[in-house]
Design a protein around this motif. Structure first.
Motif, mmCIF file in Angstrom:
data_model
loop_
_atom_site.group_PDB
_atom_site.id
_atom_site.type_symbol
_atom_site.label_atom_id
_atom_site.label_comp_id
_atom_site.label_asym_id
_atom_site.label_seq_id
_atom_site.Cartn_x
_atom_site.Cartn_y
_atom_site.Cartn_z
ATOM 1 N N GLU A 1 0.840 -1.193 0.000
ATOM 2 C CA GLU A 1 0.000 0.000 0.000
ATOM 3 C C GLU A 1 0.880 1.251 0.000
ATOM 4 O O GLU A 1 1.915 1.308 0.664
ATOM 5 C CB GLU A 1 -0.869 -0.027 1.257
ATOM 6 C CG GLU A 1 -1.761 1.183 1.451
ATOM 7 C CD GLU A 1 -2.558 1.106 2.749
ATOM 8 O OE1 GLU A 1 -3.359 2.021 2.992
ATOM 9 O OE2 GLU A 1 -2.364 0.141 3.518
ATOM 10 N N THR A 2 0.453 2.261 -0.767
ATOM 11 C CA THR A 2 1.196 3.520 -0.831
ATOM 12 C C THR A 2 0.959 4.337 0.424
ATOM 13 O O THR A 2 -0.169 4.451 0.915
ATOM 14 C CB THR A 2 0.780 4.330 -2.067
ATOM 15 O OG1 THR A 2 1.087 3.580 -3.241
ATOM 16 C CG2 THR A 2 1.511 5.663 -2.119
ATOM 17 N N VAL A 3 2.030 4.935 0.934
ATOM 18 C CA VAL A 3 1.956 5.800 2.117
ATOM 19 C C VAL A 3 2.084 7.249 1.676
ATOM 20 O O VAL A 3 2.948 7.588 0.859
ATOM 21 C CB VAL A 3 3.080 5.464 3.118
ATOM 22 C CG1 VAL A 3 3.076 6.448 4.283
ATOM 23 C CG2 VAL A 3 2.919 4.036 3.624
ATOM 24 N N THR A 4 1.222 8.098 2.214
ATOM 25 C CA THR A 4 1.298 9.542 1.959
ATOM 26 C C THR A 4 2.045 10.212 3.104
ATOM 27 O O THR A 4 1.701 10.010 4.276
ATOM 28 C CB THR A 4 -0.103 10.156 1.846
ATOM 29 O OG1 THR A 4 -0.791 9.565 0.743
ATOM 30 C CG2 THR A 4 -0.022 11.659 1.648
ATOM 31 N N ILE A 5 3.063 10.980 2.771
ATOM 32 C CA ILE A 5 3.806 11.750 3.771
ATOM 33 C C ILE A 5 3.676 13.221 3.425
ATOM 34 O O ILE A 5 3.893 13.622 2.282
ATOM 35 C CB ILE A 5 5.288 11.334 3.817
ATOM 36 C CG1 ILE A 5 5.410 9.866 4.245
ATOM 37 C CG2 ILE A 5 6.072 12.229 4.770
ATOM 38 C CD1 ILE A 5 6.835 9.349 4.264
ATOM 39 N N ILE A 6 3.323 14.013 4.413
ATOM 40 C CA ILE A 6 3.157 15.452 4.209
ATOM 41 C C ILE A 6 4.319 16.171 4.873
ATOM 42 O O ILE A 6 4.451 16.157 6.098
ATOM 43 C CB ILE A 6 1.818 15.937 4.801
ATOM 44 C CG1 ILE A 6 0.649 15.197 4.146
ATOM 45 C CG2 ILE A 6 1.663 17.444 4.608
ATOM 46 C CD1 ILE A 6 -0.692 15.470 4.809
ATOM 47 N N GLY A 7 5.176 16.763 4.057
ATOM 48 C CA GLY A 7 6.292 17.532 4.581
ATOM 49 C C GLY A 7 7.641 16.963 4.196
ATOM 50 O O GLY A 7 7.929 15.797 4.462
ATOM 51 N N GLY A 8 8.474 17.795 3.565
ATOM 52 C CA GLY A 8 9.801 17.379 3.124
ATOM 53 C C GLY A 8 10.909 17.871 4.033
ATOM 54 O O GLY A 8 12.019 18.145 3.562
ATOM 55 N N GLY A 9 10.618 17.974 5.324
ATOM 56 C CA GLY A 9 11.648 18.328 6.285
ATOM 57 C C GLY A 9 12.422 17.097 6.729
ATOM 58 O O GLY A 9 12.384 16.047 6.084
ATOM 59 N N LEU A 10 13.124 17.212 7.847
ATOM 60 C CA LEU A 10 13.955 16.105 8.314
ATOM 61 C C LEU A 10 13.129 14.869 8.633
ATOM 62 O O LEU A 10 13.481 13.754 8.242
ATOM 63 C CB LEU A 10 14.755 16.537 9.542
ATOM 64 C CG LEU A 10 15.716 17.712 9.350
ATOM 65 C CD1 LEU A 10 16.435 18.022 10.651
ATOM 66 C CD2 LEU A 10 16.722 17.417 8.240
ATOM 67 N N ALA A 11 12.022 15.045 9.357
ATOM 68 C CA ALA A 11 11.197 13.898 9.743
ATOM 69 C C ALA A 11 10.535 13.258 8.537
ATOM 70 O O ALA A 11 10.522 12.026 8.402
ATOM 71 C CB ALA A 11 10.147 14.332 10.764
ATOM 72 N N GLY A 12 9.979 14.073 7.650
ATOM 73 C CA GLY A 12 9.294 13.540 6.474
ATOM 74 C C GLY A 12 10.240 12.814 5.542
ATOM 75 O O GLY A 12 9.925 11.733 5.016
ATOM 76 N N CYS A 13 11.436 13.380 5.320
ATOM 77 C CA CYS A 13 12.408 12.729 4.431
ATOM 78 C C CYS A 13 12.938 11.443 5.044
ATOM 79 O O CYS A 13 13.127 10.442 4.344
ATOM 80 C CB CYS A 13 13.550 13.691 4.118
ATOM 81 S SG CYS A 13 13.083 15.037 3.003
ATOM 82 N N GLU A 14 13.194 11.456 6.356
ATOM 83 C CA GLU A 14 13.662 10.233 7.012
ATOM 84 C C GLU A 14 12.605 9.136 6.920
ATOM 85 O O GLU A 14 12.917 7.972 6.621
ATOM 86 C CB GLU A 14 14.004 10.512 8.476
ATOM 87 C CG GLU A 14 14.552 9.310 9.229
ATOM 88 C CD GLU A 14 15.908 8.853 8.724
ATOM 89 O OE1 GLU A 14 16.167 7.628 8.769
ATOM 90 O OE2 GLU A 14 16.714 9.698 8.287
ATOM 91 N N ALA A 15 11.350 9.496 7.171
ATOM 92 C CA ALA A 15 10.267 8.517 7.091
ATOM 93 C C ALA A 15 10.131 7.973 5.676
ATOM 94 O O ALA A 15 9.981 6.760 5.466
ATOM 95 C CB ALA A 15 8.955 9.144 7.550
ATOM 96 N N ALA A 16 10.182 8.852 4.680
ATOM 97 C CA ALA A 16 10.068 8.417 3.285
ATOM 98 C C ALA A 16 11.190 7.450 2.917
ATOM 99 O O ALA A 16 10.969 6.424 2.261
ATOM 100 C CB ALA A 16 10.089 9.631 2.356
#
Length: 435
Positions: free
Chosen positions: A3-18
């Motif tokens: 399943e595709t995950v949506t991440i909102i935000g390209g900061g440190l947390a969002g990029c690490e999660a992605a």
């Protein structure tokens, strides 16, 4: 296909999660509102932009944030890898060339085949699917309102944060300053700008009376203690700065062999050493006042300011009431939050929350049990702190050894005790099946 995950935000947390999800073959759609829209604190179009200091703080295992960084390295963190590759000299701290650091993160994210980047502002919390909201402390007004509506009785919170000015190296009067690290720890990476008692008192008087930029709703009590504007510190007493960012201890002037009355430290902000930031000088003074007052520091009398300090609102959740130890919304586990919006304070802590949230989400998608990072680890202790319902008067929290269980036996000396806590944490981490 997962399943595709949506991440909102390209900061440190969002990029690490992605990154953590994508490397496990879980497709990610990462939304970032830049370059279409920026907040007052953002300057570049890159992911992982550092809006305040360029330092990720201590890199020593006797310090809790140093332990957290080592844990993230062992968890194959993208952010720590980019930080290590683009570090600049900063004594015992991990500081980075902020542009090269953010460019490396951006390249890794945009070039990963399992990550699709979408540019544009997200104004509503998605009603379906697996979602990680990592919109940061500068969440846009529309999305912040949507989050507030999602938690109508939460006591949605905010505090004010401030960034320090940057100056060019060539404009610093090195006849009035010298390179050194406090107590000669590490290499001599800081520029030290001394003030005599007379110079300090004149500076302190002007600083505490200087004109502030208008910030809607700002009061001193709204300031987070860990990132306090220098003028707010000045108003707390004549000697407050001398026990804070202007502390002269361990910094003898090579000309006299004695410690000055006060010392302003400058830290390298890029790899070339052409830009330095004023350590601890977060501020929301007007720009002309910053130029006037900070130029009273003898070594900065002709300083060229590349960027003045800025003040901005930081938004965060009442997380102990809303989130569990996996950064999931209680009662709506498909929705997760990560980064400073959860109340973890600091670049490394923000990265850690994104890492843990992604690792747990990956396990859930793959049908595996959760990892349950123990409280003995820094990453686990931070997640358990922000999700503990017994926390009263919730405030943004930096990682610290105080939120970890005691050793249970006596160790002589604080550094030795902290080293033992770190050793215990890393042994616990190495014993987990997190891959």
């Amino acid at each position: 296909m997962h399943e595709t995950v949506t991440i909102i935000g390209g900061g440190l947390a969002g990029c690490e999660a992605a990154w953590q999800l994508a490397k496990r073959d879980i497709p990610v759609v990462l939304w970032e509102m830049k370059p279409e829209k920026k907040t007052p604190a953002h300057h570049s179009d890159l992911f992982g932009e550092l809006v305040c200091s360029n330092s990720l703080r201590s890199d020593q295992l006797e310090n809790a944030v140093g332990l957290l960084k080592e844990e993230l390295r062992r968890l194959d963190s993208l952010i720590l890898r980019c930080a290590d590759e683009h570090r600049v000299a900063a004594g015992g701290a991990l500081a980075v060339d902020r542009v090269a650091f953010s460019q490396a993160i951006t390249d890794a994210i945009r070039n990963h085949p399992n990550i699709t980047v979408r540019e544009g502002e997200v104004t509503q919390v998605p009603a379906e699917g697996q979602v990680i909201v990592a919109s940061g402390p500068l969440t846009s007004d529309a999305l912040a309102e949507s989050i507030a509506q999602h938690f109508p009785d939460s006591g949605y919170l905010h505090f004010y944060d401030a960034a320090a000015p940057l100056v060019t190296f060539e404009s610093i009067d090195m006849d009035s300053a010298w390179f050194a690290s406090r107590y000669d720890k590490g290499t001599a990476d800081y520029i030290n700008c001394p003030l005599s008692q007379e110079e300090y008192l004149a500076f302190w008087k002007e600083l505490r009376e200087a004109q502030e930029a208008p910030v809607h709703g700002f009061e001193d009590k709204n300031v987070f203690e860990g990132c306090m504007p220098v003028e707010v510190m000045a108003r707390r007493g004549e000697q407050t700065l001398c026990f804070g960012p202007l502390k002269p201890r361990g910094l003898p002037d090579p000309k006299t062999g004695k410690e000055p009355y006060a010392v302003v430290q400058l830290r390298r902000d890029n790899a070339m050493g052409s830009v330095y930031n004023l350590v601890g000088f977060q501020t929301h003074l007007t720009w002309p006042e910053q130029k006037r007052v900070f130029s009273m520091i003898p070594a900065l009398k002709h300083a060229e300011f590349l960027r003045y300090g800025v003040m901005h609102r930081n938004t965060y959740l009442n997380s102990p009431k809303l989130l569990d130890r996996y950064y999931r919304v209680k009662g709506d586990e498909r929705l997760m939050f990560a980064g400073q919006i959860t109340g973890v304070e600091g670049y490394v802590e923000s990265t850690a929350s994104g890492c843990l949230a992604a690792l747990e989400l990956a396990r859930r998608i793959e049908g595996k049990p959760p990892i349950d990072f123990p409280q003995e680890t820094a990453i686990g202790a931070l997640a358990l702190y922000i999700s503990h319902e017994g926390v009263e008067n919730f405030q943004p929290m930096n990682v610290n050894f105080g939120i970890m269980p005691p050793l249970g036996y006596r160790v002589k000396g604080k550094r030795n005790k902290n080293a033992a806590l770190s050793q215990r944490a890393l042994e616990a981490l190495d014993g987990l099946d997190w891959r």
